[in-house]
Write an enzyme that holds these catalytic residues in place. Structure first.
Site, PDB file in Angstrom:
ATOM      1  N   CYS A 163      21.951   2.181  25.005  1.00 13.52           N
ATOM      2  CA  CYS A 163      21.637   2.147  23.078  1.00 13.52           C
ATOM      3  C   CYS A 163      20.557   2.458  23.038  1.00 13.52           C
ATOM      4  O   CYS A 163      19.973   1.558  22.869  1.00 13.52           O
ATOM      5  CB  CYS A 163      22.067   0.925  22.829  1.00 13.52           C
ATOM      6  SG  CYS A 163      24.087   0.944  23.808  1.00 13.52           S
ATOM      7  N   ARG A 221      10.927   8.678  32.824  1.00 12.68           N
ATOM      8  CA  ARG A 221      10.372  10.140  32.398  1.00 12.68           C
ATOM      9  C   ARG A 221      10.471  11.009  31.217  1.00 12.68           C
ATOM     10  O   ARG A 221       9.927  10.847  30.225  1.00 12.68           O
ATOM     11  CB  ARG A 221      10.130  11.115  33.607  1.00 12.68           C
ATOM     12  CG  ARG A 221       9.089   9.852  35.087  1.00 12.68           C
ATOM     13  CD  ARG A 221       8.841  11.005  35.908  1.00 12.68           C
ATOM     14  NE  ARG A 221       7.541  11.285  35.265  1.00 12.68           N
ATOM     15  CZ  ARG A 221       7.405  13.113  34.588  1.00 12.68           C
ATOM     16  NH1 ARG A 221       7.984  13.630  34.853  1.00 12.68           N
ATOM     17  NH2 ARG A 221       5.902  13.291  34.421  1.00 12.68           N
ATOM     18  N   TYR A 277       8.047   8.603  40.500  1.00 11.30           N
ATOM     19  CA  TYR A 277       8.066   7.638  39.219  1.00 11.30           C
ATOM     20  C   TYR A 277       9.407   7.486  38.705  1.00 11.30           C
ATOM     21  O   TYR A 277      10.154   7.716  37.832  1.00 11.30           O
ATOM     22  CB  TYR A 277       7.266   7.940  37.979  1.00 11.30           C
ATOM     23  CG  TYR A 277       5.571   8.347  39.076  1.00 11.30           C
ATOM     24  CD1 TYR A 277       5.038   7.037  38.465  1.00 11.30           C
ATOM     25  CD2 TYR A 277       5.228   9.531  39.473  1.00 11.30           C
ATOM     26  CE1 TYR A 277       3.217   7.317  39.419  1.00 11.30           C
ATOM     27  CE2 TYR A 277       3.760   9.146  39.317  1.00 11.30           C
ATOM     28  CZ  TYR A 277       2.965   8.453  39.965  1.00 11.30           C
ATOM     29  OH  TYR A 277       1.709   8.289  40.456  1.00 11.30           O
TER      30      TYR A 277
HETATM   31  N1  LLP Z   1      -4.725   6.411  41.949  1.00  8.70           N
HETATM   32  C1  LLP Z   1      -4.740   5.727  40.967  1.00  8.70           C
HETATM   33  C2  LLP Z   1      -5.555   4.806  41.009  1.00  8.70           C
HETATM   34  C3  LLP Z   1      -3.545   5.836  40.256  1.00  8.70           C
HETATM   35  O1  LLP Z   1      -3.351   4.603  39.103  1.00  8.70           O
HETATM   36  C4  LLP Z   1      -2.560   7.193  40.068  1.00  8.70           C
HETATM   37  C5  LLP Z   1      -1.235   7.091  39.218  1.00  8.70           C
HETATM   38  C6  LLP Z   1      -2.546   7.751  41.675  1.00  8.70           C
HETATM   39  C7  LLP Z   1      -3.056   7.573  42.679  1.00  8.70           C
HETATM   40  C8  LLP Z   1      -0.816   8.753  41.551  1.00  8.70           C
HETATM   41  O2  LLP Z   1      -1.224   9.932  41.113  1.00  8.70           O
HETATM   42  P1  LLP Z   1      -0.216  11.034  41.319  1.00  8.70           P
HETATM   43  O3  LLP Z   1      -0.963  11.522  42.735  1.00  8.70           O
HETATM   44  O4  LLP Z   1       1.065  10.312  41.598  1.00  8.70           O
HETATM   45  O5  LLP Z   1      -0.342  11.529  40.424  1.00  8.70           O
HETATM   46  N2  LLP Z   1       4.651   7.639  34.997  1.00  8.70           N
HETATM   47  C9  LLP Z   1       3.821   8.266  35.228  1.00  8.70           C
HETATM   48  C10 LLP Z   1       2.967   8.428  36.533  1.00  8.70           C
HETATM   49  C11 LLP Z   1       2.197   7.549  36.030  1.00  8.70           C
HETATM   50  C12 LLP Z   1       0.938   7.512  37.006  1.00  8.70           C
HETATM   51  C13 LLP Z   1      -0.207   6.376  37.114  1.00  8.70           C
HETATM   52  N3  LLP Z   1      -1.467   6.309  38.143  1.00  8.70           N
HETATM   53  C14 LLP Z   1       5.012   9.594  35.325  1.00  8.70           C
HETATM   54  O6  LLP Z   1       6.232   9.365  35.354  1.00  8.70           O
HETATM   55  O7  LLP Z   1       4.219  10.673  35.170  1.00  8.70           O
END
Ligand code: LLP
Length: 418
Positions: A351, A322, A380
């Site tokens: 690296c 992140r 994540y």
């Molecule tokens: N539903 C859908 C369709 C999604 O695409 C996502 C997340 C969620 C639910 C869950 O979202 P949350 O409640 O966790 O915000 N890698 C990024 C976050 C990518 C989120 C992708 N989709 C980070 O580390 O901030």
């Protein structure tokens, strides 16, 4: 009371003394807390009920952390799952989440994945394009099933968040525009073996300002009414943020605030206009699991280049991405409390210049072998890790409610990659 704080100068994570864990297990490792995970899930789920939302179904976003033991805990608490691959589907089912509580999102579902999900009779396919619907309908016909379809609406809103995790506007690959949703309903050939049972939105992640969420629920309600179909559910997605930075704590929406906002918008734009009372589906990931995990590292050495003090640690961006990809802030806390004396760039062994967990962060003087915790890494984290630089994936540990410490994923030895 914070779940990660000092007691008698020792860093404690929900009753677990981290230094004692770091003595037993080789760093770097993720440490999860069953207690925090349970508390977060229950606060979310109870909050939905308390706000009067109808028959709420909480579908944990598996992508945020698909660790088997964590998903098992959530399954026992009654959670459903939001999945984006057959791998996540199998993990969810294997951990005890029933198919009837699973929604399948994602723009690139393959025929194999769809066939498997049809066979398992999942709650819904959250469909992201008309071509996807065509394929699902075709595959449902071949397998003599009726597919349960939920359109993921692109509500065309602009949430306030990092642009890489914003998903609810026209330029984003996600969701279907209103016109295409409504037009597709007129095309009977798309629906011979499919049935529209829901409508969903998910506009982005790490949302602390909920104005766009309100707008999205308004759009969801309006278009749900325009379909003229008695939908079984409205899915408001995930996205609720957490306070990674102390400054965010003040503006952090409480679960009750979030649920009341969902209820208010549904009331205003849906319930007041129809007798239909579809159930409300949620897809939270981060809010459930981010604060249920920490990443424990050891200091390898210090390096001082004129005014730049680099603190080199054994965890890297391959373990936790992140900060490297979003410039995300995460708290860094030494396992032994001490006065901050130096401003450090905390960097890993990878690296890449972006392999940096923090720049100019005030920290105590630390030496080789001292332990340092990167906070709020339950979501994540491991799930986005890689083998970059031919490094094995780290250990994952779970502190259970009964205080037992359980290895929930062994560290991968680099030899396994050779
Ligand atoms: N539903 C859908 C369709 C999604 O695409 C996502 C997340 C969620 C639910 C869950 O979202 P949350 O409640 O966790 O915000 N890698 C990024 C976050 C990518 C989120 C992708 N989709 C980070 O580390 O901030």
């Amino acid at each position: 009371m914070k779940d990660l704080s000092y007691k008698n100068k020792k860093l404690v994570f929900s009753k677990t003394d981290i230094s004692s864990v770091a003595k037993k297990f080789k760093t770097p490792f993720f440490l999860y807390s069953e207690e925090v995970l349970t508390k977060n899930y229950e606060t979310f789920s109870d909050g939905a009920k308390a706000a009067g939302l109808i028959d709420p179904l909480v579908c944990f976003a598996m992508k945020s952390n698909p660790n088997r033991e964590l998903v098992k805990i959530l399954a026992k608490l009654g959670s459903g799952a939001d999945i984006v691959s057959v791998g996540e589907l199998k993990r969810a089912l294997g951990a005890g989440i029933p198919a009837k509580k699973i929604v399948f999102s994602g723009v690139g579902k393959t025929a194999e994945e769809i066939k498997f999900a049809l066979k398992k009779e999942i709650y819904s396919f959250n469909v992201e394009s008309i071509e996807e619907l065509e394929l699902i309908n075709h595959l449902a016909k071949k397998s003599k099933k009726k597919a349960r379809i939920c359109f993921r609406l692109n509500p065309v809103v602009k949430p306030k968040t990092h642009k890489f995790i914003s998903t609810g506007n026209k330029t984003h690959k996600f969701g279907i525009l209103e016109k295409d949703v409504l037009d597709s309903l007129k095309n009977k050939s798309l629906w011979t073996h499919s049935r529209l049972v829901g409508l969903s939105v998910h506009i982005g992640s790490q949302l602390l300002d909920l104005r766009a969420t309100g707008q999205a629920i308004k759009r969801l309600s309006e278009i749900a009414l325009k379909t003229n179909i008695p939908l079984e559910f409205l899915d408001v997605g995930g996205g609720l943020g957490v306070d990674y930075h102390p400054d965010e704590s003040k503006s952090l929406p409480q679960i009750s605030e979030y649920m009341n906002l969902v209820h208010k918008h549904l009331q205003q734009h849906f319930y007041s206009k129809t007798d239909l009372r579809p159930r409300v589906v949620f897809e939270p990931g981060r809010r459930i699991v981010a604060k249920a995990g920490i990443f424990v590292m050891s200091v390898l050495r210090n390096k001082v280049s004129e005014n730049n003090h680099f603190l080199i640690v054994d965890g890297g961006m391959n373990d936790f991405m992140r900060p490297a990809i979003y410039g995300a802030y995460h708290g860094l806390m030494p396992v032994k409390e001490a006065k901050n004396e130096v401003r450090c760039h905390v960097v890993g062994p990878i690296c890449e210049t972006t392999d940096c967990f923090a720049s100019d962060r005030p920290l105590p003087k630390l030496k080789a072998g001292d332990h340092l915790v990167l906070a709020d890494t339950g979501a994540y984290g491991y799930s986005m890790g890689s083998n970059y630089n031919l490094r094995g994936r780290p250990l994952e540990l779970l502190a259970k409610k009964n205080k037992e410490l359980k290895v929930v994923n062994k560290p991968q030895k680099y030899e396994e990659l050779l």
